[in-house]
Design an enzyme around this catalytic site. Structure first.
Site, PDB file in Angstrom:
ATOM      1  N   ASP A 136      35.743  34.686  73.223  1.00 25.51           N
ATOM      2  CA  ASP A 136      35.391  35.935  73.870  1.00 25.51           C
ATOM      3  C   ASP A 136      36.655  36.813  73.872  1.00 25.51           C
ATOM      4  O   ASP A 136      37.758  36.287  73.851  1.00 25.51           O
ATOM      5  CB  ASP A 136      34.922  35.586  75.286  1.00 25.51           C
ATOM      6  CG  ASP A 136      34.991  36.733  76.254  1.00 25.51           C
ATOM      7  OD1 ASP A 136      34.264  37.704  76.032  1.00 25.51           O
ATOM      8  OD2 ASP A 136      35.749  36.648  77.237  1.00 25.51           O
ATOM      9  N   ASP A 175      35.243  33.245  79.641  1.00 24.41           N
ATOM     10  CA  ASP A 175      35.600  33.299  81.065  1.00 24.41           C
ATOM     11  C   ASP A 175      34.523  33.905  81.944  1.00 24.41           C
ATOM     12  O   ASP A 175      34.542  33.735  83.158  1.00 24.41           O
ATOM     13  CB  ASP A 175      36.869  34.144  81.243  1.00 24.41           C
ATOM     14  CG  ASP A 175      36.616  35.610  80.922  1.00 24.41           C
ATOM     15  OD1 ASP A 175      35.846  35.886  79.985  1.00 24.41           O
ATOM     16  OD2 ASP A 175      37.157  36.471  81.621  1.00 24.41           O
ATOM     17  N   ASP A 199      29.326  34.616  79.480  1.00 22.92           N
ATOM     18  CA  ASP A 199      29.668  33.607  78.475  1.00 22.92           C
ATOM     19  C   ASP A 199      29.008  32.260  78.753  1.00 22.92           C
ATOM     20  O   ASP A 199      28.977  31.393  77.874  1.00 22.92           O
ATOM     21  CB  ASP A 199      31.193  33.412  78.410  1.00 22.92           C
ATOM     22  CG  ASP A 199      31.921  34.685  78.028  1.00 22.92           C
ATOM     23  OD1 ASP A 199      31.443  35.384  77.120  1.00 22.92           O
ATOM     24  OD2 ASP A 199      32.968  34.976  78.629  1.00 22.92           O
TER      25      ASP A 199
HETATM   26  P1  ADP Z   1      32.884  42.571  77.287  1.00 22.12           P
HETATM   27  O1  ADP Z   1      32.551  41.631  76.164  1.00 22.12           O
HETATM   28  O2  ADP Z   1      34.135  43.344  76.999  1.00 22.12           O
HETATM   29  O3  ADP Z   1      32.900  41.886  78.632  1.00 22.12           O
HETATM   30  P2  ADP Z   1      30.477  43.973  78.226  1.00 22.12           P
HETATM   31  O4  ADP Z   1      29.272  43.398  77.590  1.00 22.12           O
HETATM   32  O5  ADP Z   1      30.723  43.676  79.656  1.00 22.12           O
HETATM   33  O6  ADP Z   1      31.738  43.678  77.295  1.00 22.12           O
HETATM   34  O7  ADP Z   1      30.406  45.570  78.093  1.00 22.12           O
HETATM   35  C1  ADP Z   1      30.222  46.197  76.833  1.00 22.12           C
HETATM   36  C2  ADP Z   1      30.505  47.666  76.921  1.00 22.12           C
HETATM   37  O8  ADP Z   1      29.650  48.303  77.898  1.00 22.12           O
HETATM   38  C3  ADP Z   1      31.906  48.012  77.380  1.00 22.12           C
HETATM   39  O9  ADP Z   1      32.802  47.977  76.313  1.00 22.12           O
HETATM   40  C4  ADP Z   1      31.701  49.417  77.930  1.00 22.12           C
HETATM   41  O10 ADP Z   1      31.662  50.352  76.885  1.00 22.12           O
HETATM   42  C5  ADP Z   1      30.338  49.338  78.563  1.00 22.12           C
HETATM   43  N1  ADP Z   1      30.429  49.011  79.996  1.00 22.12           N
HETATM   44  C6  ADP Z   1      30.173  47.827  80.600  1.00 22.12           C
HETATM   45  N2  ADP Z   1      30.370  47.899  81.928  1.00 22.12           N
HETATM   46  C7  ADP Z   1      30.793  49.155  82.191  1.00 22.12           C
HETATM   47  C8  ADP Z   1      31.166  49.871  83.377  1.00 22.12           C
HETATM   48  N3  ADP Z   1      31.170  49.317  84.579  1.00 22.12           N
HETATM   49  N4  ADP Z   1      31.534  51.160  83.225  1.00 22.12           N
HETATM   50  C9  ADP Z   1      31.541  51.750  82.023  1.00 22.12           C
HETATM   51  N5  ADP Z   1      31.207  51.143  80.890  1.00 22.12           N
HETATM   52  C10 ADP Z   1      30.829  49.872  80.949  1.00 22.12           C
HETATM   53 MG    MG Z   2      35.357  37.947  79.054  1.00 25.54          MG
END
Ligand code: ADP
Ligand code: MG
Length: 287
Positions: free
Chosen positions: A38, A232, A236
């Site tokens: 991840d 983490d 995941d």
């Molecule tokens: P990661 O694998 O980095 O944990 P996520 O699946 O949590 O990714 O999020 C994917 C995308 O969704 C982020 O890169 C962002 O663009 C958007 N995103 C997620 N949560 C938020 C938030 N709280 N505010 C703004 N954008 C968000």
């Molecule tokens: Mg992570």
């Protein structure tokens, strides 16, 4: 396999910070063909900081107030950025996280949306002319987010996360051990590629929705490979359970630790190639 050598192996591993839940996991770790990591919080420190903001003060206030309701590391970064600028947080009438895309909140009767392009497109927010700016952030390895209020584009915010100090070295060691190393993330393709380049990872699976992570592990397994997953987050957990060996980052969520076969204390990535070596040594003693 002698139970004694396995006990010695798991004991030695535990001493270095590699906590196997059972001897069978230690025995299987030497057979790995591929390792999927991840990005956020695993390869990177998972503590992003806001680097850029475009928009007026009212937009920043709505942005931070909306993000106050989110537990995402990106949200924490935005709230901290606003606090440094003495922005007052407004009450939120409604809050909703949109996994993998962003958030939606109602503040003082205003509909606030923060998130990626997909979120904006789904809500018919016009972001024409913003592509060049977003691309520039992403090429730098930053995560770019867009802000819309009542369906209209109001600004953008970018946040940068940094690699863990030992990430590059750990990945090189895994490659030297003959493993195929893959990065998996919900983040944008370009951002993911920039971080992968910094870490020395050639294979990237980006823009994966939280519920799709386990399916991606299965896809690699279907190529006849034994796969480890390292992660983490709550997101995941299903992937950690699906992998042949699930490795949880010790600084991560309880849910991830529960779903995994091994916990890497302190999230030290160098412990992963070490675990593989310990597994190999244990198997040699057995044979
Ligand atoms: P990661 O694998 O980095 O944990 P996520 O699946 O949590 O990714 O999020 C994917 C995308 O969704 C982020 O890169 C962002 O663009 C958007 N995103 C997620 N949560 C938020 C938030 N709280 N505010 C703004 N954008 C968000
Ligand atoms: Mg992570």
């Amino acid at each position: 396999a002698t139970p004694t050598s396995i006990m010695v192996g798991t004991g030695k591993s535990a001493e270095t910070g590699i906590l196997f839940k059972g001897g069978e996991h230690l025995e299987r770790t030497h057979q790995l063909d591929a390792i999927i990591l991840d990005k956020t919080g695993t390869i990177t420190k998972g503590k992003p900081e806001v680097t850029d903001f475009t928009g007026d003060e009212e937009t920043l206030q709505l942005l931070a107030s909306a993000e106050k309701g989110s537990e995402h590391p990106l949200a924490e970064a935005i709230v901290a950025y606003a606090a440094e600028r003495n922005i007052n947080i407004l009450d939120t009438e409604h809050f909703e996280a949109i996994p993998g895309h962003g958030i939606q909140a109602t503040i003082g009767g205003n509909e606030v949306l923060v998130g990626n392009r997909t979120l904006m497109a789904k809500n018919d927010v016009k972001t024409d002319g913003k592509e060049r700016e977003l691309t520039a952030y992403e090429t730098d390895g930053k995560t770019a987010m867009l802000i819309a209020v009542n369906g209209e584009y109001r600004g953008s915010v970018a946040a940068a996360d940094t690699l863990k100090e030992t990430a590059k070295e750990a990945i090189q060691q895994l490659k030297d051990q003959g493993l195929e190393v893959i990065m998996l993330t919900g983040d944008n393709e370009r951002t993911a590629q920039a971080i992968a380049n910094q870490a020395g990872i050639d294979e990237v699976i980006a823009q994966v929705l939280p519920e799709e992570k386990a399916a991606k592990v299965k896809e690699v397994q279907s190529q006849g490979k034994k796969v480890a997953m390292v992660g983490d987050g709550v997101n995941d957990a299903p992937a950690l359970a699906t992998a042949d060996i699930g490795m949880a980052i010790g600084t991560g969520t309880e849910v991830a630790i529960e779903a995994a076969d091994v916990t890497i204390l302190g999230g030290e990535l160098l412990l992963i190639p070490k675990a593989i070596n310990l597994s190999k040594a244990t198997i040699k003693n057995i044979r």
